[in-house]
Design a protein around this motif. Sequence first.
Motif, PDB file in Angstrom:
ATOM      1  N   GLY A  68       0.815  -1.213   0.000  1.00  0.00           N
ATOM      2  CA  GLY A  68       0.000   0.000   0.000  1.00  0.00           C
ATOM      3  C   GLY A  68       0.846   1.259   0.000  1.00  0.00           C
ATOM      4  O   GLY A  68       0.486   2.269   0.599  1.00  0.00           O
ATOM      5  N   VAL A  69       1.980   1.195  -0.668  1.00  0.00           N
ATOM      6  CA  VAL A  69       2.879   2.347  -0.729  1.00  0.00           C
ATOM      7  C   VAL A  69       2.726   3.006  -2.098  1.00  0.00           C
ATOM      8  O   VAL A  69       2.641   2.318  -3.110  1.00  0.00           O
ATOM      9  CB  VAL A  69       4.345   1.879  -0.520  1.00  0.00           C
ATOM     10  N   LYS A  70       2.660   4.326  -2.075  1.00  0.00           N
ATOM     11  CA  LYS A  70       2.505   5.035  -3.341  1.00  0.00           C
ATOM     12  C   LYS A  70       3.759   4.903  -4.190  1.00  0.00           C
ATOM     13  O   LYS A  70       4.867   5.125  -3.701  1.00  0.00           O
ATOM     14  CB  LYS A  70       2.267   6.530  -3.083  1.00  0.00           C
ATOM     15  N   TYR A  71       3.560   4.552  -5.438  1.00  0.00           N
ATOM     16  CA  TYR A  71       4.677   4.402  -6.354  1.00  0.00           C
ATOM     17  C   TYR A  71       4.217   4.897  -7.708  1.00  0.00           C
ATOM     18  O   TYR A  71       3.092   4.645  -8.125  1.00  0.00           O
ATOM     19  CB  TYR A  71       5.076   2.926  -6.430  1.00  0.00           C
ATOM     20  N   LYS A  72       5.076   5.622  -8.365  1.00  0.00           N
ATOM     21  CA  LYS A  72       4.666   6.170  -9.662  1.00  0.00           C
ATOM     22  C   LYS A  72       5.817   6.060 -10.644  1.00  0.00           C
ATOM     23  O   LYS A  72       6.945   6.450 -10.323  1.00  0.00           O
ATOM     24  CB  LYS A  72       4.291   7.641  -9.450  1.00  0.00           C
ATOM     25  N   ARG A  73       5.547   5.521 -11.816  1.00  0.00           N
ATOM     26  CA  ARG A  73       6.548   5.526 -12.873  1.00  0.00           C
ATOM     27  C   ARG A  73       6.424   6.849 -13.621  1.00  0.00           C
ATOM     28  O   ARG A  73       5.684   6.956 -14.588  1.00  0.00           O
ATOM     29  CB  ARG A  73       6.271   4.388 -13.851  1.00  0.00           C
ATOM     30  N   ASN A  74       7.117   7.834 -13.140  1.00  0.00           N
ATOM     31  CA  ASN A  74       6.987   9.161 -13.739  1.00  0.00           C
ATOM     32  C   ASN A  74       8.003   9.397 -14.838  1.00  0.00           C
ATOM     33  O   ASN A  74       7.914  10.353 -15.584  1.00  0.00           O
ATOM     34  CB  ASN A  74       7.146  10.245 -12.656  1.00  0.00           C
ATOM     35  N   GLY A  75       9.002   8.509 -14.961  1.00  0.00           N
ATOM     36  CA  GLY A  75      10.027   8.667 -15.987  1.00  0.00           C
ATOM     37  C   GLY A  75      11.203   9.490 -15.489  1.00  0.00           C
ATOM     38  O   GLY A  75      11.049  10.340 -14.623  1.00  0.00           O
ATOM     39  N   SER A  76      12.374   9.189 -16.030  1.00  0.00           N
ATOM     40  CA  SER A  76      13.575   9.933 -15.668  1.00  0.00           C
ATOM     41  C   SER A  76      14.184  10.562 -16.910  1.00  0.00           C
ATOM     42  O   SER A  76      14.159   9.969 -17.988  1.00  0.00           O
ATOM     43  CB  SER A  76      14.618   9.003 -15.040  1.00  0.00           C
TER      44      SER A  76
ATOM     45  N   PRO B  89      11.723   5.895 -19.532  1.00  0.00           N
ATOM     46  CA  PRO B  89      10.314   5.949 -19.110  1.00  0.00           C
ATOM     47  C   PRO B  89      10.005   5.082 -17.899  1.00  0.00           C
ATOM     48  O   PRO B  89       9.008   5.310 -17.216  1.00  0.00           O
ATOM     49  CB  PRO B  89       9.547   5.459 -20.346  1.00  0.00           C
ATOM     50  N   THR B  90      10.873   4.110 -17.586  1.00  0.00           N
ATOM     51  CA  THR B  90      10.559   3.222 -16.463  1.00  0.00           C
ATOM     52  C   THR B  90      11.056   3.760 -15.124  1.00  0.00           C
ATOM     53  O   THR B  90      10.806   3.164 -14.081  1.00  0.00           O
ATOM     54  CB  THR B  90      11.166   1.822 -16.670  1.00  0.00           C
ATOM     55  N   GLY B  91      11.770   4.883 -15.140  1.00  0.00           N
ATOM     56  CA  GLY B  91      12.203   5.478 -13.870  1.00  0.00           C
ATOM     57  C   GLY B  91      10.979   5.842 -13.043  1.00  0.00           C
ATOM     58  O   GLY B  91       9.963   6.285 -13.584  1.00  0.00           O
ATOM     59  N   GLY B  92      11.077   5.664 -11.733  1.00  0.00           N
ATOM     60  CA  GLY B  92       9.902   5.923 -10.899  1.00  0.00           C
ATOM     61  C   GLY B  92      10.234   6.666  -9.620  1.00  0.00           C
ATOM     62  O   GLY B  92      11.406   6.969  -9.352  1.00  0.00           O
ATOM     63  N   ILE B  93       9.196   6.974  -8.870  1.00  0.00           N
ATOM     64  CA  ILE B  93       9.372   7.623  -7.571  1.00  0.00           C
ATOM     65  C   ILE B  93       8.553   6.892  -6.511  1.00  0.00           C
ATOM     66  O   ILE B  93       7.503   6.321  -6.801  1.00  0.00           O
ATOM     67  CB  ILE B  93       8.980   9.128  -7.600  1.00  0.00           C
ATOM     68  N   VAL B  94       9.074   6.932  -5.296  1.00  0.00           N
ATOM     69  CA  VAL B  94       8.430   6.259  -4.180  1.00  0.00           C
ATOM     70  C   VAL B  94       8.816   7.064  -2.941  1.00  0.00           C
ATOM     71  O   VAL B  94       9.798   7.795  -2.966  1.00  0.00           O
ATOM     72  CB  VAL B  94       8.920   4.783  -4.104  1.00  0.00           C
TER      73      VAL B  94
ATOM     74  N   SER C 173      12.688  16.817  -8.868  1.00  0.00           N
ATOM     75  CA  SER C 173      11.728  15.733  -9.076  1.00  0.00           C
ATOM     76  C   SER C 173      10.435  15.980  -8.329  1.00  0.00           C
ATOM     77  O   SER C 173      10.456  16.477  -7.206  1.00  0.00           O
ATOM     78  CB  SER C 173      12.333  14.409  -8.580  1.00  0.00           C
ATOM     79  N   PRO C 174       9.333  15.624  -8.954  1.00  0.00           N
ATOM     80  CA  PRO C 174       8.103  15.589  -8.155  1.00  0.00           C
ATOM     81  C   PRO C 174       8.235  14.444  -7.162  1.00  0.00           C
ATOM     82  O   PRO C 174       8.967  13.489  -7.414  1.00  0.00           O
ATOM     83  CB  PRO C 174       7.012  15.293  -9.182  1.00  0.00           C
ATOM     84  N   THR C 175       7.581  14.544  -6.010  1.00  0.00           N
ATOM     85  CA  THR C 175       7.553  13.405  -5.096  1.00  0.00           C
ATOM     86  C   THR C 175       6.199  12.714  -5.254  1.00  0.00           C
ATOM     87  O   THR C 175       5.262  13.308  -5.809  1.00  0.00           O
ATOM     88  CB  THR C 175       7.698  13.851  -3.623  1.00  0.00           C
ATOM     89  N   VAL C 176       6.099  11.488  -4.755  1.00  0.00           N
ATOM     90  CA  VAL C 176       4.809  10.781  -4.873  1.00  0.00           C
ATOM     91  C   VAL C 176       3.703  11.520  -4.137  1.00  0.00           C
ATOM     92  O   VAL C 176       2.535  11.366  -4.453  1.00  0.00           O
ATOM     93  CB  VAL C 176       4.832   9.342  -4.336  1.00  0.00           C
ATOM     94  N   ASP C 177       4.074  12.327  -3.152  1.00  0.00           N
ATOM     95  CA  ASP C 177       3.053  13.048  -2.399  1.00  0.00           C
ATOM     96  C   ASP C 177       2.731  14.403  -3.013  1.00  0.00           C
ATOM     97  O   ASP C 177       1.925  15.150  -2.465  1.00  0.00           O
ATOM     98  CB  ASP C 177       3.499  13.209  -0.946  1.00  0.00           C
TER      99      ASP C 177
END
Lengths: 478, 411
Positions: A79-87, A140-145, A253-257
């Motif tokens: 239940g942790v926010k994770y987003k593939r936002n890209g790098s 594109p597969t880079g993500g943030i958590v 970087s944007p954060t997941v929050d």
Amino acid sequence: MFDVAIIGAGVVGAMVARELAKYQLKIIVLEKENDVAMGASRANSGIVHAGYDATPGSLKARLNVEGAAMMEDVCKALGVKYKRNGSLVIGFDEEDRKGIEKLLEKGKANGVEVEFLDQAGVRALEPNIGKNVTCALYAPTGGIVCPYDLTIAALGNAMDNGAELKRNFAVCSIEKIPGGYEICSENSRVQTRCVVNCAGLYSDTIAKMIGDHSISVHPRKGEYILLDKECGGVVRNTIFRTPTKMGKGILVSPTVDGNLLLGPTSVDKEDKEDKDTTAEGFAEILGKAKEYVENLPAGKAITSFCGLRAAGNTGDFIITSPEQGFVNAAGIESPGLSASPAIARYIAGMLREQGLDLAENPNYVATRVSSHHFRDASLEEKNAMIKANPAYGRIICRCEGVTEGEILDAIRRNPGATDLDGVKRRTRAQMGRCQGGFCMPYVTELLAKELGIAYEDVTKCGGKSVINVEKTKGGMAQ
Amino acid sequence: MRDLVIIGGGPAGMSAAIAAFEQGIRDILILERDESLGGILQQCIHNGFGLHKFGEELTGPEYAWKYEQKVRELNIETKCNTMVLDITEDKVITATNATEGIFQLQAKAIVLAMGCRERSKGALNIAGSRPAGIFSAGTAQKFVNMKGYLPGKNVVILGSGDIGLIMARRMTLEGAKVHAVCELMPYSGGLARNIEQCLNDFNIPLKLSHTVVQIHGKERLEGVTIAQVDENRRPIAETREFIPCDTLLLSVGLIPENELSKAAKVDLSPITNGAVVDQDRQTSIPGVFACGNVLHVHDLVDFVSEEAEIAGKAAAAYIKGNTGKKVEIPVKTDGKVRYTVPQVITEQKDITLYFRVGNVYKNVRVNVTAGDKVILSRKRPKVAPGEMESVTIKKDLLNNVGSLTVSLEEL
């Protein structure tokens, strides 16, 4: 006697605990601080690296790519926010372009999806990108958590499955005893068959306690500035500069929050406790970030902080077993967060090879209720929850909209918050634009009540970090 | 459908509600996030409130109580412990509380009266560690005055806003030692009377053109390094001085709390950080009014109440169908006057313009010009950023005026 003692409740220790909790093992996690995720896992960039950066063939590269591939499922389960936002790795000149081309090759060798973008391509992806940016690598597969959310959730899940956590347990010696080890703090001791050393900055000190002098870890200081949620949309991807040997440089970087994160600086230090931010650090971060992004809203800073990365002496992750039953996970610098689920699996494999019986735990539950379960719920669900528990209807932190119910959950659930910062990391209460100005007195009250301690004994982060020192002269306090 | 919903039950919200009631509106609802009415006045237990409004010196709770009693007497509906989560352009309000859950209301008119918050340490990028013992002055005030706990014994205060000055005295009275109040600017942002009564009377040094450059301490604050700043507000290294202390209070500015206004897409002023309003305190959205510290930060609650009466009265007129602009006269400023409230005049009547200046000026004339013509000029011996100024323009002076400019002329 425990089967496994894990030293250090950072993201690596937490992931190892969760991995081992799948088996019929008696596990204990020993943490020197008052809470989990208090070292590098508390203050890092929160990036799930795609894996284009690590030297092909290294343990870092392998575990980065594996870990990044596992991350989405792990986050979903926890239940942790994770987003593939890209790098995006941006370049300004010819030299950068060459660096980017090398990264492209590395990325392909590591099996990562990467592509080259020219100036127009970058701009199409990120309209606010700096006007002097000429090209970029796009992954594109880079993500943030959120690194501490991940750590808390992983350890919480391990504890829900039976693992124990001992806080304020600073290991001062490890003795060999028949069939295992005795680990001592100043006033407590734990006996265990196996030890996993995930002590971050102090993993070299821990290794030395059993005579392993091969590891040295030094702190690499990284300062950050966090901007208001208003700024979270300035960029969509994580923006890096072409890397140097000191790391991946400052990122935006944007954060997941939904905030915007600037940093980190990268300065090698001696002092493992120096988490001071500096005027020079702020200047460097803002200077660089303004080159990356046009019209950066630097005035919208809501906080700044500093993390110490555990830089090892080999350039690669140091995952070794100096003797039967003892495993080091040292020098887990970036991309350690990304690699953490894979590191855990790797270490479990090492322990199995060394004869630890990994019999499946039939009662293992892989999932954990999200710390955002209330805020992510639909209106109807929320109202049902408020009806069942009115505390969900009382907003305590107005900036982040955190309810009393969520704060009580954070205190009551594994691993429970016992101080103000612990509540903050679990719920975001005090983490918004007023930084606790309004809600700190209320959160203090909830902690005192729930923990059954005096109001003036509530701390910011354990130890001597009290918030209030005494009752006022008037003796109004009850 | 509710006639009038007021967001915030502090002095502004209560005063607006009473004013609307007196204009004949009966369907009024005040939504308040705290457990009781009164807003931040509840923790302002010092005196000095009400001199203008009631001709007597009241404490904050006494001042608030006068309004709360009136609200009760008039049977105006209030919901405390109720947090508004969203307001739309169409005046749909979403709120939550423990008994009703999350609910929605459609209002004919809304008065925004959410007050302001303190600027936090995070906005200042002060170097050093992040120990316990650093509070905004208002948070410390809440601990001391509402909870009955003292957050520290050796105190440095950064910023000389009024709450910081008040807390310098308050902490001293509770037995703490306040070592210094550091102010980045060459002048204080607080009221002259507070500097006299809260600092000078207690021999607390006010260090102008000084700031905190470093925070020390691992768990609890152990000290701060302060330094003088040059004319560009940059710290001068040779003037660095370490002050041991366990508490740092910040009083470095107030920010109108306009997240809900933003959600409703109300036009905001980048200078006040509050809504752009006309003389009725009506925002860019017809039927949405703003008053008090959510509109612009006031020095005295008396003026908050006055402003809220204007808003409440105008909201009542709006509900009764009395809407529409009659004229449109923008009010501009020169560089020395930072802003005015209102920023636009839409009806020709006697208008009081409130404004703040950007620096300390002595011997000035406040000029209001229409085109090239000075229509009003008032002498002032001294104006300062910490003291709100006003001029009243008579209705007749606004004949055939296209726009107004408020400026300062140094004599």
